[in-house]
Motif scaffolding. Structure first.
Motif, mmCIF file in Angstrom:
data_model
loop_
_atom_site.group_PDB
_atom_site.id
_atom_site.type_symbol
_atom_site.label_atom_id
_atom_site.label_comp_id
_atom_site.label_asym_id
_atom_site.label_seq_id
_atom_site.Cartn_x
_atom_site.Cartn_y
_atom_site.Cartn_z
ATOM 1 N N GLY A 192 0.814 -1.272 0.206
ATOM 2 C CA GLY A 192 0.092 -0.311 -0.082
ATOM 3 C C GLY A 192 1.142 1.571 0.048
ATOM 4 N N LEU A 193 1.518 1.043 0.744
ATOM 5 C CA LEU A 193 2.817 2.137 0.855
ATOM 6 C C LEU A 193 4.010 2.962 -0.378
ATOM 7 C CD1 LEU A 193 4.420 1.926 4.200
ATOM 8 C CD2 LEU A 193 2.866 4.030 3.681
ATOM 9 N N THR A 214 -5.391 -1.693 -3.517
ATOM 10 C CA THR A 214 -4.462 -0.532 -3.996
ATOM 11 C C THR A 214 -5.545 0.363 -4.805
ATOM 12 O OG1 THR A 214 -3.387 -1.948 -5.110
ATOM 13 C CG2 THR A 214 -2.398 -1.267 -2.731
ATOM 14 N N ILE A 215 -6.451 -0.280 -5.850
ATOM 15 C CA ILE A 215 -6.797 -0.219 -7.328
ATOM 16 C C ILE A 215 -8.110 0.826 -6.597
ATOM 17 C CG2 ILE A 215 -8.827 -1.000 -8.737
ATOM 18 C CD1 ILE A 215 -6.260 -3.358 -9.330
ATOM 19 N N LEU A 216 -8.772 0.456 -5.724
ATOM 20 C CA LEU A 216 -9.953 0.754 -5.410
ATOM 21 C C LEU A 216 -9.493 1.667 -4.370
ATOM 22 C CD1 LEU A 216 -13.128 0.455 -4.487
ATOM 23 C CD2 LEU A 216 -12.511 -1.278 -2.500
ATOM 24 N N VAL A 232 -6.013 -3.949 4.558
ATOM 25 C CA VAL A 232 -5.464 -3.004 4.820
ATOM 26 C C VAL A 232 -4.666 -2.162 3.747
ATOM 27 C CG1 VAL A 232 -2.691 -3.405 6.189
ATOM 28 C CG2 VAL A 232 -4.552 -4.445 6.265
ATOM 29 N N GLY A 233 -4.274 -2.687 2.864
ATOM 30 C CA GLY A 233 -3.609 -2.093 1.449
ATOM 31 C C GLY A 233 -4.766 -1.163 1.034
ATOM 32 N N PHE A 234 -5.817 -1.430 1.378
ATOM 33 C CA PHE A 234 -6.873 -0.348 0.041
ATOM 34 C C PHE A 234 -6.061 0.840 1.799
ATOM 35 C CE2 PHE A 234 -10.796 1.425 1.925
ATOM 36 C CZ PHE A 234 -11.328 2.327 0.425
#
Length: 264
Positions: free
Chosen positions: A14-15, A53-55, A216-218
């Motif tokens: 995500g970062l 992450t796309i979302l 978490v990535g989102f």
């Protein structure tokens, strides 16, 4: 994978996914430090968590995604080169992914470019990514193909490509975010298809890992995108350049000292 490992890798993804620092390089370091075995599921996980992450991009730029059909056509034009090059050179790309040294060297070279990119492209003419032409979109898409070399950074390549076409830092970064949606969705879909073609299936625990990783990535990606736009607009890319050189240097030192970094 444990819950702790899942969260750590999701935070790293995500970062770094939307920053010009190479998520691949960071995931290599993270998996190596935690001693995670690169199983078929782990390799899939590091790609599939891109859905979260796309979302984050779609949520943050919701109105932009529904502004006009021209927006989608420009993204399609920019996306096509990656599809063509990916199909033509898939075997070569897989070979390069097996080389941690390739990732490290590319991180350093990309970092050197970022040290000077603000000086090279310091006269932007476009501050709104929605107004770029189809030709400009195609050229940025060609730059994205450079990211097929592990360690290059998809966002880094497309941002530099946008600035080379006289987009401002902000406009180049935003178009890079938008282009990530079809690109990362396509990569995730292909990885899932390959996973099932190989006869693999998910266990209940693996479904849970994927769900937690994407959530978490989102969350982390939303924070990263908001922070990145403000930082790069004010300070430019030099800090990211030095950071890439540092990370690439660390990987090179580890490799030369005998450490085996598992490429994911």
């Amino acid at each position: 994978m444990t819950l702790f490992e899942t969260i750590v890798l999701a935070i790293v993804e995500g970062l770094t996914e939307f920053l010009p620092v190479s998520s691949t390089g960071h995931l290599i370091i993270a998996t190596a430090l935690m001693g995670i075995t690169p199983t078929a599921f782990v390799k899939l996980f590091t790609v599939a968590i891109q859905l979260g992450t796309i979302l984050s991009v779609v949520v943050l730029y919701f109105k932009r995604f529904f502004r006009s059909w021209a927006f989608y056509f420009k993204l399609l034009v920019a996306f096509i080169p990656a599809v063509i090059f990916g199909l033509l050179f898939s075997d070569l790309i897989d070979e390069m992914l097996e080389s941690p040294m390739t990732v490290a060297i590319t991180l350093v070279l990309g970092g050197i470019i970022l040290l000077f990119v603000d000086k090279w492209f310091n006269k932007p003419q476009t501050d709104d990514s929605d107004t770029i032409s189809y030709v400009t979109a195609l050229k940025i898409g060609l730059f994205q193909c450079l990211a097929m070399i592990p360690g290059t950074s998809r966002s880094g390549a497309t941002i530099v490509g946008g600035m080379a076409q006289k987009l401002s830092r902000k406009a180049a970064a935003e178009f890079s975010f938008f282009l990530a949606v079809p690109t990362m969705f396509g990569a995730t879909a292909k990885k899932l298809l390959d996973f099932y073609k190989a006869g693999n299936t998910f266990t209940p625990q693996e479904y849970q890992v994927l769900l937690i990783g994407n959530i978490v990535g989102f969350i982390v990606a939303i924070i990263a995108i908001k922070s990145f736009i403000g930082f790069v607009t004010k300070y430019g890319f030099k800090a990211f350049g030095w950071y890439r050189i540092l990370v690439g240097g660390v990987i090179i030192v580890l490799l030369l000292s005998g450490h085996s970094l598992a490429v994911i």
